[in-house]
Design a protein around this motif. Sequence first.
Motif: not given
Length: 400
Positions: A69-71, A110-117
């Motif tokens: 997901s994302h961090l 995976v850690n996707f970057g800048d998910e939240e915007g």
Amino acid sequence: MWRDLLPVGRHPDSRGYRRFAWTGADAECRDWFREQAEARGLVHELDRNGNQWAWLGDPEAGDAVVTGSHLDSVPDGGAFDGPLGVVSSFAALDELLARGARPAKPLAVVNFGDEEGARFGLACVGSRLTAGRLTAEQAHRLTDGDGVTLPQAMEAAGHDPDAIGADPERLARIGAFVELHVEQGRALDLSGDRVGVASAIWPHGRWRFDFRGEANHAGTTRLTDRRDPMLSYAETVLAARREAELADAVATFGKISVEPNGVNAIPSLVRAWLDSRAADQDTLDTVVAGVEKAARAYADAHGVDLDVVRESFTPVVEFDHALRDELARILGRDAGLRVPVLGTGAGHDAGILSDRVPTAMLFVRNPTGVSHSPAEHAAEDDCLAGVSALADVLEGLACT
């Protein structure tokens, strides 16, 4: 893992998280991810768009099963949105190997970057770039509230901004992507289930409303002489609520900027961002059109100019039906467990990737339904149930 990650980017006053892209808190999260990968003997990889990968098996072999997901966070966000999926992915991999399972396909977290915007105003930048749904040229034009461009922020964090762009070769090596996420609603709590499977993501977008009036003195300007954009904005907020209620959708003005932003000054500009989501495209179009029509009428009545710009949009995402059904079969296999299938109004990296690779999502029960807030919560037993469910899914999809 949860204890180690919990203090990173936490604000002492709000107790919420400020893990914004390419900042110090983001770097700490990335260090944590790399350490988790290396502690397990996984191959850590940073791709051209700043997304992190932790591989078990040969990344080049193809037909990989990927989870994660994302961090990063929204401003003063909760601890679970994003991080629960990453932590659970490592934990599920641990459980899978502890069972003695033998993966026949490569596995990755995976850690996707800048998910939240939260910093640059566009959600899912890392996955959008990878999927080719955001061009390098478009990304280079993104700017934060302090005027720092995305390339400048990436370069300051030690990443080459000239390398960003679509990565079809990487996506071609993925056979399935499964994202676990805390539910951002109460459907599972109301049904009494700990874990559910996603059916679809509602279409959603962000629209910027620029109300332009005339700055003047708040104490000496007669009410009848004013061109006050704040009035038009305030009435538009109420109109958004009305339009959403009529359509059984959601519409929210959650962010504004005001110029000159003085207590004793009538504003010259109110810039406001509308977030709207609905179960189908026609409904969403109706809501946004209704809000804009009302806003223009209010602006005309107060002598205010109005510009409306759609800054981002994601159409409805129907998750891969075969993969979704396979997840439900795997999770219900042993005990005939009923696995609820539910839609969501929240966007996710899984939705961005859905037209490039088969994707699916698991949701973990959220007892309050609160998200994007420090009050966001999931019980430990439910989180562990999510880990077990994800391990079952990885075993079913990747192991012999």
